[in-house]
Design a protein around this motif. Sequence first.
Motif, PDB file in Angstrom:
ATOM      1  N   PHE A 205       0.435  -1.370   0.437  1.00 45.64           N
ATOM      2  CA  PHE A 205      -0.144  -0.481   0.418  1.00 45.64           C
ATOM      3  C   PHE A 205       0.803   1.303   0.269  1.00 45.64           C
ATOM      4  O   PHE A 205       2.295   0.803   0.571  1.00 45.64           O
TER       5      PHE A 205
ATOM      6  N   ALA B 134       0.637   5.513   0.611  1.00 46.54           N
ATOM      7  CA  ALA B 134      -0.298   6.465   1.708  1.00 46.54           C
ATOM      8  C   ALA B 134       0.244   7.611   0.939  1.00 46.54           C
ATOM      9  O   ALA B 134       0.551   8.365  -0.007  1.00 46.54           O
ATOM     10  N   GLY B 135       1.320   8.336   2.339  1.00 48.95           N
ATOM     11  CA  GLY B 135       1.990   9.823   1.186  1.00 48.95           C
ATOM     12  C   GLY B 135       3.196   9.075   1.135  1.00 48.95           C
ATOM     13  O   GLY B 135       3.628  10.517   0.613  1.00 48.95           O
ATOM     14  N   GLY B 136       3.650   8.412   0.944  1.00 48.51           N
ATOM     15  CA  GLY B 136       5.144   7.851   0.368  1.00 48.51           C
ATOM     16  C   GLY B 136       6.310   8.238   0.451  1.00 48.51           C
ATOM     17  O   GLY B 136       7.458   8.063   0.124  1.00 48.51           O
ATOM     18  N   THR B 137       5.955   8.745   1.367  1.00 45.74           N
ATOM     19  CA  THR B 137       7.678   9.545   2.114  1.00 45.74           C
ATOM     20  C   THR B 137       8.165   7.854   2.415  1.00 45.74           C
ATOM     21  O   THR B 137       9.648   8.595   2.999  1.00 45.74           O
ATOM     22  N   THR B 138       7.736   7.355   3.185  1.00 42.85           N
ATOM     23  CA  THR B 138       8.994   6.480   3.170  1.00 42.85           C
ATOM     24  C   THR B 138       9.792   5.019   2.269  1.00 42.85           C
ATOM     25  O   THR B 138       9.902   4.709   2.471  1.00 42.85           O
ATOM     26  N   LEU B 139       8.190   4.894   2.030  1.00 45.44           N
ATOM     27  CA  LEU B 139       8.025   3.430   1.205  1.00 45.44           C
ATOM     28  C   LEU B 139       8.922   3.942  -0.320  1.00 45.44           C
ATOM     29  O   LEU B 139      10.008   3.503  -0.887  1.00 45.44           O
TER      30      LEU B 139
ATOM     31  N   ALA C 158      10.261  14.544  11.895  1.00 45.40           N
ATOM     32  CA  ALA C 158      10.158  15.305  10.704  1.00 45.40           C
ATOM     33  C   ALA C 158       9.879  16.731  10.387  1.00 45.40           C
ATOM     34  O   ALA C 158      11.091  17.513  11.069  1.00 45.40           O
TER      35      ALA C 158
ATOM     36  N   SER D 115       1.089   9.621   6.544  1.00 45.50           N
ATOM     37  CA  SER D 115      -0.471   9.693   6.966  1.00 45.50           C
ATOM     38  C   SER D 115      -0.018   9.629   8.257  1.00 45.50           C
ATOM     39  O   SER D 115       0.866   8.550   8.511  1.00 45.50           O
TER      40      SER D 115
ATOM     41  N   ASN E  64       2.521   6.354   9.263  1.00 46.19           N
ATOM     42  CA  ASN E  64       3.790   6.437  10.220  1.00 46.19           C
ATOM     43  C   ASN E  64       3.831   5.162  10.968  1.00 46.19           C
ATOM     44  O   ASN E  64       5.319   4.995  11.071  1.00 46.19           O
TER      45      ASN E  64
ATOM     46  N   LEU F  35       3.813   2.352   9.815  1.00 43.60           N
ATOM     47  CA  LEU F  35       4.635   1.411   9.261  1.00 43.60           C
ATOM     48  C   LEU F  35       6.361   1.305   8.834  1.00 43.60           C
ATOM     49  O   LEU F  35       7.082   1.037   8.467  1.00 43.60           O
ATOM     50  N   GLN F  36       6.742   2.780   9.467  1.00 37.50           N
ATOM     51  CA  GLN F  36       8.364   3.148   8.882  1.00 37.50           C
ATOM     52  C   GLN F  36       9.047   2.314   9.602  1.00 37.50           C
ATOM     53  O   GLN F  36       8.978   2.004  10.090  1.00 37.50           O
TER      54      GLN F  36
ATOM     55  N   ASP G 291       8.046   8.772  16.682  1.00 35.60           N
ATOM     56  CA  ASP G 291       7.488   8.951  17.314  1.00 35.60           C
ATOM     57  C   ASP G 291       5.761   9.169  18.106  1.00 35.60           C
ATOM     58  O   ASP G 291       5.870   8.990  19.016  1.00 35.60           O
TER      59      ASP G 291
ATOM     60  N   ILE H  48      -4.074  -0.701   7.531  1.00 41.09           N
ATOM     61  CA  ILE H  48      -4.727  -0.249   8.572  1.00 41.09           C
ATOM     62  C   ILE H  48      -5.978   0.838   8.237  1.00 41.09           C
ATOM     63  O   ILE H  48      -5.677   1.687   7.542  1.00 41.09           O
TER      64      ILE H  48
ATOM     65  N   LYS I  48      11.407  14.964  23.768  1.00 40.38           N
ATOM     66  CA  LYS I  48      11.792  14.606  22.491  1.00 40.38           C
ATOM     67  C   LYS I  48      13.274  14.633  22.792  1.00 40.38           C
ATOM     68  O   LYS I  48      14.069  16.026  22.398  1.00 40.38           O
TER      69      LYS I  48
ATOM     70  N   PHE J 226      15.669  13.032  14.104  1.00 45.58           N
ATOM     71  CA  PHE J 226      15.232  11.441  14.890  1.00 45.58           C
ATOM     72  C   PHE J 226      15.748  11.771  16.662  1.00 45.58           C
ATOM     73  O   PHE J 226      16.667  11.864  16.506  1.00 45.58           O
TER      74      PHE J 226
HETATM   75  C1  LIG Z   1      13.878  13.159   5.881  1.00 46.84           C
HETATM   76  C2  LIG Z   1      13.039  12.293   7.174  1.00 46.84           C
HETATM   77  C3  LIG Z   1      12.885  13.137   8.728  1.00 46.84           C
HETATM   78  C4  LIG Z   1      12.053  11.949   9.286  1.00 46.84           C
HETATM   79  N1  LIG Z   1      11.889  12.645  10.184  1.00 46.84           N
HETATM   80  C5  LIG Z   1      10.666  12.133  11.511  1.00 46.84           C
HETATM   81  C6  LIG Z   1      11.012  12.114  12.399  1.00 46.84           C
HETATM   82  O1  LIG Z   1      12.042  12.991  13.129  1.00 46.84           O
HETATM   83  N2  LIG Z   1       9.408  11.227  13.622  1.00 46.84           N
HETATM   84  C7  LIG Z   1       9.140  10.184  12.776  1.00 46.84           C
HETATM   85  O2  LIG Z   1       8.076  10.050  13.908  1.00 46.84           O
HETATM   86  N3  LIG Z   1       9.292  10.270  11.069  1.00 46.84           N
HETATM   87  C8  LIG Z   1       9.854  10.928  10.332  1.00 46.84           C
HETATM   88  N4  LIG Z   1       9.947  10.543   9.422  1.00 46.84           N
HETATM   89  C9  LIG Z   1       9.148   9.229   8.985  1.00 46.84           C
HETATM   90  C10 LIG Z   1       7.973  10.239   8.275  1.00 46.84           C
HETATM   91  O3  LIG Z   1       6.850  10.758   9.231  1.00 46.84           O
HETATM   92  C11 LIG Z   1       7.206   8.833   7.563  1.00 46.84           C
HETATM   93  O4  LIG Z   1       7.792   8.295   6.406  1.00 46.84           O
HETATM   94  C12 LIG Z   1       5.587   8.674   7.093  1.00 46.84           C
HETATM   95  O5  LIG Z   1       5.162   9.101   8.798  1.00 46.84           O
HETATM   96  C13 LIG Z   1       4.844   7.763   6.242  1.00 46.84           C
HETATM   97  O6  LIG Z   1       3.831   7.823   6.015  1.00 46.84           O
HETATM   98  P1  LIG Z   1       3.597   8.145   4.163  1.00 46.84           P
HETATM   99  O7  LIG Z   1       2.168   8.006   4.460  1.00 46.84           O
HETATM  100  O8  LIG Z   1       4.431   8.575   3.879  1.00 46.84           O
HETATM  101  O9  LIG Z   1       3.962   6.386   4.261  1.00 46.84           O
HETATM  102  P2  LIG Z   1       3.799   5.269   2.849  1.00 46.84           P
HETATM  103  O10 LIG Z   1       5.134   5.754   3.166  1.00 46.84           O
HETATM  104  O11 LIG Z   1       3.166   5.998   1.589  1.00 46.84           O
HETATM  105  O12 LIG Z   1       3.832   4.059   3.289  1.00 46.84           O
HETATM  106  C14 LIG Z   1       4.731   2.987   4.725  1.00 46.84           C
HETATM  107  C15 LIG Z   1       4.835   2.461   4.852  1.00 46.84           C
HETATM  108  O13 LIG Z   1       3.509   1.836   5.249  1.00 46.84           O
HETATM  109  C16 LIG Z   1       2.790   0.972   4.579  1.00 46.84           C
HETATM  110  N5  LIG Z   1       1.434   1.699   4.516  1.00 46.84           N
HETATM  111  C17 LIG Z   1       1.171   2.719   4.478  1.00 46.84           C
HETATM  112  N6  LIG Z   1      -0.352   3.089   4.836  1.00 46.84           N
HETATM  113  C18 LIG Z   1      -0.453   1.674   5.224  1.00 46.84           C
HETATM  114  C19 LIG Z   1      -2.297   1.268   5.336  1.00 46.84           C
HETATM  115  N7  LIG Z   1      -3.157   1.989   5.687  1.00 46.84           N
HETATM  116  N8  LIG Z   1      -2.043   0.066   5.669  1.00 46.84           N
HETATM  117  C20 LIG Z   1      -1.258  -0.773   5.330  1.00 46.84           C
HETATM  118  N9  LIG Z   1       0.136  -0.333   5.269  1.00 46.84           N
HETATM  119  C21 LIG Z   1       0.220   1.303   4.978  1.00 46.84           C
HETATM  120  C22 LIG Z   1       3.556   0.939   3.361  1.00 46.84           C
HETATM  121  O14 LIG Z   1       2.863  -0.103   2.596  1.00 46.84           O
HETATM  122  C23 LIG Z   1       4.454   1.262   3.662  1.00 46.84           C
HETATM  123  O15 LIG Z   1       5.465  -0.081   3.529  1.00 46.84           O
HETATM  124  C24 LIG Z   1      10.884  11.020   8.429  1.00 46.84           C
HETATM  125  C25 LIG Z   1      11.267  11.175   7.263  1.00 46.84           C
HETATM  126  C26 LIG Z   1      11.880  11.603   6.501  1.00 46.84           C
HETATM  127  C27 LIG Z   1      11.661  11.188   5.012  1.00 46.84           C
END
Ligand SMILES: Cc1cc2nc3c(=O)[nH]c(=O)nc-3n(C[C@H](O)[C@H](O)[C@H](O)COP(=O)(O)OP(=O)(O)OC[C@H]3O[C@@H](n4cnc5c(N)ncnc54)[C@H](O)[C@@H]3O)c2cc1C
Length: 333
Positions: A28, A30-35, A100, A109, A113, A115-116, A168, A216, A234, A243
């Motif tokens: 899946f 969502a925001g794509g910031t991790t995947l 972040a 999202s 978050n 599942l990062q 966090d 989720i 923190k 982090f």
């Molecule tokens: C430079 C940088 C600094 C950061 N600093 C911090 C920090 O200080 N503290 C912190 O907590 N985080 C930090 N982050 C992490 C950031 O908070 C996460 O990347 C973000 O919360 C992930 O959410 P997303 O919606 O983009 O997830 P996505 O990248 O879309 O998905 C992340 C994972 O979750 C899965 N997924 C997404 N949504 C669902 C769902 N609904 N059901 C099942 N699986 C799902 C995806 O398949 C993937 O495996 C940082 C990220 C970056 C790039």
Amino acid sequence: MQSFRLIRPRTAQEAVSAAAQGGAASRFIAGGTTLYDLMKLNIERPGQVIDITGIGELHRIETAGEELRFGALAPMSAVATDAVVSRDHPVLAEALAKAASQQLRNMASVGGNLLQRTRCPYFRNGAGGVYPCNKREPGSGCAAIGGLDRSQAVLGTSEACTAVSPGDWPVALVAVDAGIELLGPNGPRSMPVDALYRLPGETPQHEFTLAPGEMITAITVPRRNAGRLSTYHKIRDRESYAFALASAAVVLELEGDRIAQARVALGGVATRPWRAPAAEQMLAGQRLTPELALAAGHAAFRDARAGHHNAFKLELGARTVADALIIAAERRP
Ligand SMILES: Cc1cc2nc3c(=O)[nH]c(=O)nc-3n(C[C@H](O)[C@H](O)[C@H](O)COP(=O)(O)OP(=O)(O)OC[C@H]3O[C@@H](n4cnc5c(N)ncnc54)[C@H](O)[C@@H]3O)c2cc1C
């Protein structure tokens, strides 16, 4: 360049059906910031990406009822600045606001978050095969053990892995006994956020307890357990966009000048969001003093094991808990 199939379902049921058809190669997004990061690093190689952002019901934030309910796609920034969340549940708002950057929080999202994956440098930077990592390549070894381990965990580690759980928000959710709602091939179910995370043990590649294809859909917080006497404290190398080296989520319930119940969870120091029952028990029924707060902080780290360069986390972590307790108590009206 990896090629993958992109699917854009309109309902949660469609998304879960697509995941079941795609099997283990599905992810899946969502925001794509991790995947997307992990795909660029060649750590994640999905054959099918299911973009769930078009599913309207997953964006909803509900704060009026007996429990708070955050759709999995609610942006971190929207939950952090929600009027009810920031007034009545500062531990939740602060955990999100200190994660972040503003741009990332707008994209990311609250479900994603949870599942990062770890920021352990050997996990993220070794995909070219330079460094072994049991989480990335099961059975290959762990370069962090005996290596550069300043950022590694001191709680919940194993002989196979010492990688820190980076989020966090999950730490705050564990402190308030939050739950998640899931939808999978076998229908809906729910469980505590705490039950989402595994210890690394001998299989650090398995970090979450989600069944294959499970999504989720929402995060729920019982109103009774999250309160105004709470904080997310923190400590990091720089004051923003970093982090945690150590963090503490604290929620206090007071009766007069005594603590009826304390909830304490730790971040930045453990391989999963870490509840600290020894600290909570030490605080129950007591009047909070700076000495007691520090003793509770040390109790939280009683079972900690440091490596070569991260022993500082034991004292830093204890003092982070102590400061969080004082900050939360000072929020008494
Ligand atoms: C430079 C940088 C600094 C950061 N600093 C911090 C920090 O200080 N503290 C912190 O907590 N985080 C930090 N982050 C992490 C950031 O908070 C996460 O990347 C973000 O919360 C992930 O959410 P997303 O919606 O983009 O997830 P996505 O990248 O879309 O998905 C992340 C994972 O979750 C899965 N997924 C997404 N949504 C669902 C769902 N609904 N059901 C099942 N699986 C799902 C995806 O398949 C993937 O495996 C940082 C990220 C970056 C790039």
